[in-house]
Design an enzyme around this catalytic site. Structure first.
Site, PDB file in Angstrom:
ATOM      1  N   HIS A 100      -5.199 -17.062  -5.161  1.00  9.04           N
ATOM      2  CA  HIS A 100      -5.995 -16.217  -4.277  1.00  9.04           C
ATOM      3  C   HIS A 100      -7.321 -16.860  -3.878  1.00  9.04           C
ATOM      4  O   HIS A 100      -8.071 -16.268  -3.103  1.00  9.04           O
ATOM      5  CB  HIS A 100      -6.250 -14.879  -4.977  1.00  9.04           C
ATOM      6  CG  HIS A 100      -7.063 -15.052  -6.232  1.00  9.04           C
ATOM      7  ND1 HIS A 100      -6.597 -15.759  -7.320  1.00  9.04           N
ATOM      8  CD2 HIS A 100      -8.316 -14.659  -6.542  1.00  9.04           C
ATOM      9  CE1 HIS A 100      -7.541 -15.773  -8.258  1.00  9.04           C
ATOM     10  NE2 HIS A 100      -8.587 -15.105  -7.812  1.00  9.04           N
ATOM     11  N   ASP A 127      -1.964  -1.102  -3.843  1.00  9.68           N
ATOM     12  CA  ASP A 127      -2.259  -0.338  -5.058  1.00  9.68           C
ATOM     13  C   ASP A 127      -1.108  -0.477  -6.054  1.00  9.68           C
ATOM     14  O   ASP A 127      -0.073  -1.086  -5.751  1.00  9.68           O
ATOM     15  CB  ASP A 127      -2.530   1.128  -4.708  1.00  9.68           C
ATOM     16  CG  ASP A 127      -1.498   1.681  -3.734  1.00  9.68           C
ATOM     17  OD1 ASP A 127      -0.293   1.574  -4.037  1.00  9.68           O
ATOM     18  OD2 ASP A 127      -1.892   2.177  -2.656  1.00  9.68           O
ATOM     19  N   ASP A 147      -4.017   4.003   2.796  1.00  8.67           N
ATOM     20  CA  ASP A 147      -5.463   3.767   2.959  1.00  8.67           C
ATOM     21  C   ASP A 147      -5.768   2.317   3.328  1.00  8.67           C
ATOM     22  O   ASP A 147      -6.936   1.928   3.418  1.00  8.67           O
ATOM     23  CB  ASP A 147      -6.237   4.203   1.701  1.00  8.67           C
ATOM     24  CG  ASP A 147      -5.971   3.312   0.502  1.00  8.67           C
ATOM     25  OD1 ASP A 147      -5.077   2.423   0.584  1.00  8.67           O
ATOM     26  OD2 ASP A 147      -6.649   3.484  -0.533  1.00  8.67           O
ATOM     27  N   ASN A 152      -0.240   4.551  -0.158  1.00  5.35           N
ATOM     28  CA  ASN A 152      -0.792   5.819   0.342  1.00  5.35           C
ATOM     29  C   ASN A 152      -1.486   5.714   1.697  1.00  5.35           C
ATOM     30  O   ASN A 152      -2.180   6.639   2.116  1.00  5.35           O
ATOM     31  CB  ASN A 152      -1.754   6.408  -0.695  1.00  5.35           C
ATOM     32  CG  ASN A 152      -2.955   5.506  -0.930  1.00  5.35           C
ATOM     33  OD1 ASN A 152      -2.997   4.376  -0.432  1.00  5.35           O
ATOM     34  ND2 ASN A 152      -3.936   5.987  -1.674  1.00  5.35           N
ATOM     35  N   ASP A 182       0.846  -1.200   0.000  1.00  4.22           N
ATOM     36  CA  ASP A 182       0.000   0.000   0.000  1.00  4.22           C
ATOM     37  C   ASP A 182       0.882   1.251   0.000  1.00  4.22           C
ATOM     38  O   ASP A 182       1.677   1.445   0.907  1.00  4.22           O
ATOM     39  CB  ASP A 182      -0.885  -0.036   1.254  1.00  4.22           C
ATOM     40  CG  ASP A 182      -1.699   1.240   1.415  1.00  4.22           C
ATOM     41  OD1 ASP A 182      -1.918   1.940   0.395  1.00  4.22           O
ATOM     42  OD2 ASP A 182      -2.117   1.529   2.556  1.00  4.22           O
ATOM     43  N   GLU A 233      -8.452 -20.432 -16.837  1.00  6.19           N
ATOM     44  CA  GLU A 233      -8.822 -21.094 -15.587  1.00  6.19           C
ATOM     45  C   GLU A 233      -9.902 -22.122 -15.900  1.00  6.19           C
ATOM     46  O   GLU A 233     -10.910 -21.772 -16.527  1.00  6.19           O
ATOM     47  CB  GLU A 233      -9.349 -20.065 -14.577  1.00  6.19           C
ATOM     48  CG  GLU A 233      -9.513 -20.661 -13.197  1.00  6.19           C
ATOM     49  CD  GLU A 233     -10.424 -19.865 -12.274  1.00  6.19           C
ATOM     50  OE1 GLU A 233     -10.296 -20.014 -11.058  1.00  6.19           O
ATOM     51  OE2 GLU A 233     -11.286 -19.094 -12.768  1.00  6.19           O
TER      52      GLU A 233
HETATM   53  O1  TEU Z   1     -12.677 -18.422  -9.558  1.00  2.04           O
HETATM   54  C1  TEU Z   1     -13.529 -19.413 -10.007  1.00  2.04           C
HETATM   55  C2  TEU Z   1     -13.676 -20.641  -9.207  1.00  2.04           C
HETATM   56  O2  TEU Z   1     -14.210 -21.575  -9.724  1.00  2.04           O
HETATM   57  C3  TEU Z   1     -13.230 -20.854  -7.814  1.00  2.04           C
HETATM   58  O3  TEU Z   1     -11.904 -20.916  -7.572  1.00  2.04           O
HETATM   59  C4  TEU Z   1     -14.006 -20.070  -6.808  1.00  2.04           C
HETATM   60  O4  TEU Z   1     -13.323 -18.950  -6.345  1.00  2.04           O
HETATM   61  C5  TEU Z   1     -14.292 -20.916  -5.594  1.00  2.04           C
HETATM   62  O5  TEU Z   1     -14.567 -22.194  -5.964  1.00  2.04           O
HETATM   63  C6  TEU Z   1     -15.449 -20.375  -4.813  1.00  2.04           C
HETATM   64  O6  TEU Z   1     -15.735 -21.262  -3.770  1.00  2.04           O
HETATM   65  C7  TEU Z   1     -12.530 -17.257 -10.316  1.00  2.04           C
HETATM   66  C8  TEU Z   1     -11.651 -16.263  -9.582  1.00  2.04           C
HETATM   67  O7  TEU Z   1     -10.360 -16.806  -9.436  1.00  2.04           O
HETATM   68  C9  TEU Z   1     -12.293 -15.931  -8.270  1.00  2.04           C
HETATM   69  O8  TEU Z   1     -11.494 -15.119  -7.467  1.00  2.04           O
HETATM   70  C10 TEU Z   1     -13.598 -15.240  -8.583  1.00  2.04           C
HETATM   71  O9  TEU Z   1     -14.308 -15.007  -7.393  1.00  2.04           O
HETATM   72  C11 TEU Z   1     -14.467 -16.064  -9.522  1.00  2.04           C
HETATM   73  O10 TEU Z   1     -13.755 -16.627 -10.615  1.00  2.04           O
HETATM   74  C12 TEU Z   1     -15.532 -15.178 -10.136  1.00  2.04           C
HETATM   75  O11 TEU Z   1     -14.943 -14.272 -11.032  1.00  2.04           O
HETATM   76 CA    CA Z   2      -3.551   2.201  -1.188  1.00  3.71          CA
END
Ligand code: TEU
Ligand code: CA
Length: 557
Positions: free
Chosen positions: A328, A29, A25, A23, A21, A258
Site C-alpha cells: 500500500h 469495511d 459510504d 454500506n 464497501d 517492516e
Molecule cells: O511505512 C513506513 C515507510 O517507511 C514507508 O514505506 C513510507 O510509507 C514511505 O516511505 C513514505 O514516503 C509504514 C506504513 O506501511 C505506512 O503506510 C505508514 O504511513 C507508515 O509506516 C507510518 O505508520
Molecule cells: Ca463502508
C-alpha cells in the site's frame, strides 16, 4: 524447521479501506471483506494480512491508532471483526494483523495525558525535548510527512518527536512501561485468535539517545532524515527479542517486521532461524534505492537483480525472505517494473513469476493479481494521501513546477496502490454503491475480477497457478538459489535446487527479444515445462529466442 506453515504460505495483503464497501459510504469495511472471502479462498492464498482497522482518526489511514483494543467506526464493530476472522478460519485461511507500535495517534489517551503537563506520569511515554536556546527545534531531524520531525507544544513549551506526521507522535521505547503496555496489546489480539502480525516500521523502535544532529542526506536541506539515528538503533535487537519473549514466544504464529534500510546482514539478525526476533522482514533495498521518493526514477535493472540475489543467497539456510514488489506504500508493480501499456498482461505475469519463484514467502497486494496499474490523475485534488500532500508542499517550496510534481506523483504516490479493488465492469468497479473515497482507476472495465475469472489467459488465472505450484513443488519453497547471467541487461535468470531437483527460471525484463543459452558449467540434457506466460511448449537450452516480457519456468533433467 521445514514444517513451519508460513514457509509454505502465500500471503494476501488486504487494504480494507479500498477492498469492498458494504454500506455505500464509499469506504471499504470489514463486512465488505467478509462478503469476498470466497474469492480469497478461490485465489488459493493461505494468509490474509489486514492493514490497520483499529480505532483511528485516520490521518494516515489507520497507521495512527487511538485505541489498540477497538475497531474504527468506518470499518465496523468488533463483532464484524470476529465474523471476518471466523470466516477466514473456517476456510482454512490465517489472519495476521498490522501492529503499529512505533507511534500512536495524537488522539490516543496516552498522548493526551502525556501532553497535558510536564509532570504527568505519561510524559515520558513519548519523546519530549526542549528547543535550542533560540527556541528552534531540538535538532535538525526531518520527518517522512513534514519538514521537521519535532512539533512544538504551546501548553508545556516543549517539542515532541514524530518521525511521521505530527499526528503520529513516536512512543518512547526506552520506557519499560511503554513496552509492557504494547506487549499487552499483542497478547490481547493473540488471545482473540489472530495468527500473527506485520509490525510497522519495526526497526525504528530504538532511537539514538542524546538526539545528535543528523548528517546531510538531502544536500542543502534545513532538515535531514536521521537514518543512522532512528533505524536499526542501539537497542533494537534487545527490544525485539524482549517483545518476542514476553509477547509471542511459543505461539504458533507468523511475524514479519517492516524494515526500511535493512541490509542482508541485518536481515540475518532480524529474521534469523535462531535469533528469536521475527520470522521474516520486509527489506526495502529493491524498492527504495538510496532514499525516499526514488520510485519516480527509472530503476537500474542490474542493481535490482544484484540486490535481490544478495538477499536470496545471504539468507539461505539461515533466515527467511519475504518476497514482494507491491504494497500500500508503493506504486503498482506493473507500472513501475513492467510495461503497463503494450505488454501489460505479459509483464504482470512475469513479475508475478519473479516473486513466486524466489526463495521466501510471497506477498500478493490486492489488485496485483489482476494487473492493476498506477492511476492517471491529472489534478492534485484527486490525491488523498498525506504523503502526497507533503510532497506537493515541499516540492513547491523548493520551486519545482506543478507539472513536474504531478508527473512525479503519477509515478510514485502511494495513492497509486490505494484506488478501489476492481471487482467488475459495473459502476465504480463494483467496489461501492456510493461515491468512492478515492477515484476508481478508469481501466476497470477491462481489468477486473469478473472479466478475468472467465478468461483462462488472464493475469488472475496465472496468479492462481503460481500460488498452486508452490503447494505442489517443494523445490519452490525450499530450494537453494543459484543466480545466472547477473550482468545480462535483459535477462533475470536463476536455478533453484532441492533434493536433486533443479528448477530453471528465465525472465526477459525488456520490450525486445533476447537470445538465451544455458550458461557454461550448467549441464542439462533436456527440460520439462512448468510454466509459461507466452504459450511456449519447449525451450532449446542450447540456443533459443525469448520474447519481450516472456517468462518460462522448467525442470532441468
Ligand atoms: O511505512 C513506513 C515507510 O517507511 C514507508 O514505506 C513510507 O510509507 C514511505 O516511505 C513514505 O514516503 C509504514 C506504513 O506501511 C505506512 O503506510 C505508514 O504511513 C507508515 O509506516 C507510518 O505508520
Ligand atoms: Ca463502508
Amino acid at each position: 524447521m521445514e514444517n513451519q506453515w508460513w514457509k509454505r504460505a502465500v500471503v494476501y495483503q488486504l487494504y480494507p479501506r479500498s477492498f469492498s464497501d458494504s454500506n455505500g459510504d464509499g469506504q471499504g469495511d470489514l463486512k465488505g471483506v467478509t462478503a469476498k472471502l470466497d474469492y480469497i479462498k478461490w485465489l488459493g492464498v493461505d494468509v490474509v494480512w489486514l492493514c490497520p482497522v483499529y480505532a483511528s482518526p485516520n490521518a494516515d489511514n489507520g497507521y495512527d491508532i487511538s485505541d489498540y483494543y477497538s475497531i474504527m467506526d468506518e470499518m465496523g464493530t468488533i463483532g464484524d471483526w470476529e465474523a471476518l476472522k471466523n470466516g477466514l478460519h473456517s476456510r482454512g485461511i490465517k489472519l495476521i494483523m498490522d501492529m503499529v507500535l512505533n507511534h500512536t495517534s495524537d488522539q490516543h489517551p496516552w498522548f493526551i495525558e502525556s501532553r497535558s503537563s510536564r509532570d504527568n506520569p505519561k510524559r515520558d511515554w513519548y519523546i519530549w525535548r526542549k528547543g535550542k536556546p533560540d527556541g528552534s527545534e531540538p535538532n535538525n531531524w526531518g520527518s517522512f510527512f513534514s519538514p521537521s520531525a519535532w512539533e512544538y507544544d504551546e501548553k508545556t513549551g516543549e517539542y515532541y518527536l514524530h518521525m511521521f506526521s505530527p499526528k503520529q507522535p513516536d512512543l518512547n521505547w526506552e520506557n519499560p512501561d511503554v513496552r509492557q503496555a504494547l506487549y499487552n496489546v499483542i497478547r490481547f489480539w493473540l488471545d482473540k485468535g489472530v495468527d500473527g502480525f506485520r509490525f510497522d516500521v519495526a526497526n525504528m523502535y530504538s532511537k539514538v539517545q542524546g538526539f545528535p544532529e543528523a548528517p546531510e542526506f538531502v544536500p542543502g536541506s534545513k532538515y535531514q532524515f536521521p537514518i543512522v539515528h532512528v533505524y536499526n538503533g542501539p537497542r533494537i535487537h534487545e527490544f525485539i527479542q524482549e517483545m518476542n519473549r514476553e509477547a509471542f514466544a511459543g505461539r504458533d504464529i507468523m511475524t514479519v517486521g517492516e524494515g526500511p534500510f535493512v541490509t542482508p546482514e541485518l536481515a540475518l539478525q532480524y529474521a534469523g532461524f535462531d535469533t528469536h526476533e521475527f520470522d521474516m522482514v520486509f527489506h526495502f533495498e529493491h524498492v527504495i534505492k538510496g532514499g525516499l521518493w526514488t520510485s519516480f526514477m527509472p530503476y537500474d535493472f542490474i542493481e535490482f537483480k544484484q540486490t535481490l540475489n544478495r538477499f536470496q543467497t545471504t539468507l539461505y539456510g539461515k533466515a527467511w525472505n519475504s518476497l514482494y514488489l507491491s504494497n500500500h506504500d508503493q506504486p503498482r508493480q506493473v507500472s513501475r517494473f513492467g510495461n503497463d501499456r503494450k505488454y501489460l498482461v505479459r509483464s504482470a505475469k512475469l513479475l508475478g513469476t519473479m516473486i513466486h519463484m524466489q526463495q521466501g514467502t510471497p506477498y500478493v497486494y490486492q489488485g496485483e493479481e489482476l494487473g492493476m496499474t498506477n492511476i492517471p490523475f491529472t489534478r492534485f485534488d484527486q490525491y488523498r494521501d498525506l504523503d502526497s500532500f507533503n510532497y506537493i508542499a515541499q516540492s513547491r517550496a523548493m520551486g519545482m513546477p506543478d507539472d513536474l510534481i504531478l508527473s512525479a506523483l503519477n509515478r510514485s504516490s502511494r495513492d497509486n496502490a490505494r484506488t478501489p479493488m476492481q471487482w467488475s465492469a459495473e459502476k465504480n468497479a463494483g467496489f461501492t454503491a456510493g461515491t468512492p473515497w478515492i477515484e476508481v482507476n478508469p481501466n476497470y472495465p477491462e481489468i477486473n475480477v469478473e472479466t478475468e475469472t472467465g478468461d483462462p489467459s488472464s493475469v488472475l488465472n496465472y496468479y492462481r497457478r503460481l500460488i498452486r505450484l508452490r503447494k505442489e513443488m517443494p523445490v519452490i519453497v525450499y530450494g537453494s538459489f543459484i543466480p545466472l547471467m547477473e550482468e545480462h541487461p535483459q535477462f533475470y535468470c536463476w536455478i533453484r535446487e532441492y533434493e536433486g531437483e533443479r528448477l530453471l527460471v528465465v525472465l526477459n525484463f525488456s520490450d525486445t527479444d533476447a537470445g538465451f543459452a544455458l550458461p557454461e558449467g550448467i549441464t542439462a540434457g533436456s527440460e520439462k515445462r512448468v510454466l509459461s506466460n507466452a504459450g511456449r511448449e519447449k525451450l532449446n537450452l542450447g540456443s533459443d529466442t525469448i520474447g519481450p516480457w516472456e517468462a518460462y519456468v522448467c525442470i532441468l533433467e
